[in-house]
Design an enzyme around this catalytic site. Structure first.
Site, PDB file in Angstrom:
ATOM      1  N   CYS A 107      -4.241   8.322   2.504  1.00  0.00           N
ATOM      2  CA  CYS A 107      -3.305   8.119   1.397  1.00  0.00           C
ATOM      3  C   CYS A 107      -3.176   9.430   0.647  1.00  0.00           C
ATOM      4  O   CYS A 107      -4.179  10.098   0.386  1.00  0.00           O
ATOM      5  CB  CYS A 107      -3.845   7.028   0.479  1.00  0.00           C
ATOM      6  SG  CYS A 107      -2.772   6.695  -0.921  1.00  0.00           S
ATOM      7  N   HIS A 129       0.381  -0.978   3.454  1.00  0.00           N
ATOM      8  CA  HIS A 129      -0.271   0.031   2.606  1.00  0.00           C
ATOM      9  C   HIS A 129       0.637   0.414   1.429  1.00  0.00           C
ATOM     10  O   HIS A 129       0.196   0.429   0.277  1.00  0.00           O
ATOM     11  CB  HIS A 129      -0.597   1.259   3.468  1.00  0.00           C
ATOM     12  CG  HIS A 129      -1.166   2.416   2.722  1.00  0.00           C
ATOM     13  ND1 HIS A 129      -2.421   2.918   2.975  1.00  0.00           N
ATOM     14  CD2 HIS A 129      -0.652   3.196   1.721  1.00  0.00           C
ATOM     15  CE1 HIS A 129      -2.655   3.920   2.157  1.00  0.00           C
ATOM     16  NE2 HIS A 129      -1.591   4.126   1.399  1.00  0.00           N
ATOM     17  N   GLU A 130       1.902   0.696   1.723  1.00  0.00           N
ATOM     18  CA  GLU A 130       2.810   1.152   0.659  1.00  0.00           C
ATOM     19  C   GLU A 130       3.102   0.036  -0.335  1.00  0.00           C
ATOM     20  O   GLU A 130       3.180   0.284  -1.541  1.00  0.00           O
ATOM     21  CB  GLU A 130       4.110   1.703   1.245  1.00  0.00           C
ATOM     22  CG  GLU A 130       3.957   2.909   2.155  1.00  0.00           C
ATOM     23  CD  GLU A 130       3.141   4.047   1.562  1.00  0.00           C
ATOM     24  OE1 GLU A 130       3.114   4.181   0.326  1.00  0.00           O
ATOM     25  OE2 GLU A 130       2.506   4.782   2.342  1.00  0.00           O
ATOM     26  N   HIS A 133       0.554  -0.439  -2.973  1.00  0.00           N
ATOM     27  CA  HIS A 133       0.649   0.491  -4.112  1.00  0.00           C
ATOM     28  C   HIS A 133       1.453  -0.123  -5.264  1.00  0.00           C
ATOM     29  O   HIS A 133       1.207   0.188  -6.428  1.00  0.00           O
ATOM     30  CB  HIS A 133       1.340   1.794  -3.693  1.00  0.00           C
ATOM     31  CG  HIS A 133       0.438   2.805  -3.054  1.00  0.00           C
ATOM     32  ND1 HIS A 133      -0.616   3.368  -3.705  1.00  0.00           N
ATOM     33  CD2 HIS A 133       0.456   3.368  -1.812  1.00  0.00           C
ATOM     34  CE1 HIS A 133      -1.225   4.245  -2.902  1.00  0.00           C
ATOM     35  NE2 HIS A 133      -0.590   4.254  -1.746  1.00  0.00           N
TER      36      HIS A 133
END
Ligand code: NI
Length: 183
Positions: free
Chosen positions: A105, A147-148, A151
Site C-alpha cells: 500500500c 483493498h482500495e 480505504h
C-alpha cells in the site's frame, strides 16, 4: 495535473469513513481534477490503485489499473487491470472462497503482507460521468478493488492480515521461502 502527497499510516484521514461523491460534484472541474491528479499520483508512486483519502480527500472515489499501452511486459498478463475510476463503489457480493496473497500500500511504504481476500467480488458504483456500473472482478483484480474500497472505510490491509508474521519489508521479500502461503 499535479502529483499529490500521499498520506501514510498514522494520518487520521486514512481512518475516516469517506464522504459520498454527491451528484452535484460529478462532472465538476474540482472532481475531474482530483481524478486526473489521482491517476498521475498513482503512476508517479508506482501503485496499482489509489483511494481519495490517500491524497487527503475524504471522498468515496478510487482509481485502479495500469496503463499498458505500448508495453508488452509478459509478467503483467496475470495482473493486467485496465484503468478504472469508480465513484461511491460498494461491494455487493463476496465469494466465500478466499485466497491469501501479498499486498502492499502506498500509505505503508516499503512493506508487504499476506492478506486473505475473496477471489471474486461484485461491485456497484458510478463511473466519472455518474453512470451506474456493475463490475464483476476475479483474482488479482478483485483483490485490488477490495483493498482500495477498504480505504473508503478507514481500513488498511494490515488489519485484514491473519498472520502478522508475514509483514515484511520489501527489500527482504526475496529472502522468504517460496511457499509462505499457509492455507
Ligand atoms: Ni492501499
Amino acid at each position: 495535473m499535479a502529483i499529490r502527497k500521499v498520506a501514510v499510516m498514522g494520518n487520521p484521514i486514512l481512518r475516516r469513513k469517506a464522504d459520498p461523491v454527491t451528484p452535484e460534484m460529478i462532472g465538476s472541474p474540482k472532481l475531474n481534477t482530483l481524478i486526473e491528479d489521482m491517476i498521475e499520483t498513482q503512476k508517479e508512486y508506482g501503485g496499482i490503485g489509489l483511494a481519495a483519502p490517500q491524497v487527503h480527500e475524504s471522498l468515496a472515489l478510487i482509481v485502479v489499473g495500469i496503463d499498458t499501452a505500448g508495453d508488452d511486459e509478459s509478467d503483467m498478463d496475470d495482473s493486467h487491470i485496465p484503468r478504472t475510476v469508480l465513484l461511491n463503489p460498494k461491494i455487493t457480493d463476496f465469494s466465500t472462497q478466499l485466497e491469501q496473497d501479498w499486498e502492499g500500500c502506498l500509505s505503508l511504504p516499503d512493506l508487504s503482507g499476506q492478506v486473505k481476500r475473496s477471489v471474486a467480488v461484485t461491485i456497484q458504483a458510478q463511473d466519472p460521468t455518474g453512470k451506474e456500473v456493475e463490475i464483476k472482478a476475479e483474482g488479482w483484480t478483485a483483490r485490488v478493488f477490495q483493498h482500495e474500497i477498504d480505504h473508503l472505510y478507514g481500513i488498511l490491509y494490515v488489519e485484514r492480515m491473519s498472520d502478522m508474521k508475514t509483514l515484511t519489508f520489501n527489500r527482504e521479500l526475496s529472502r522468504l521461502p517460496p511457499e509462505r502461503e499457509t492455507e
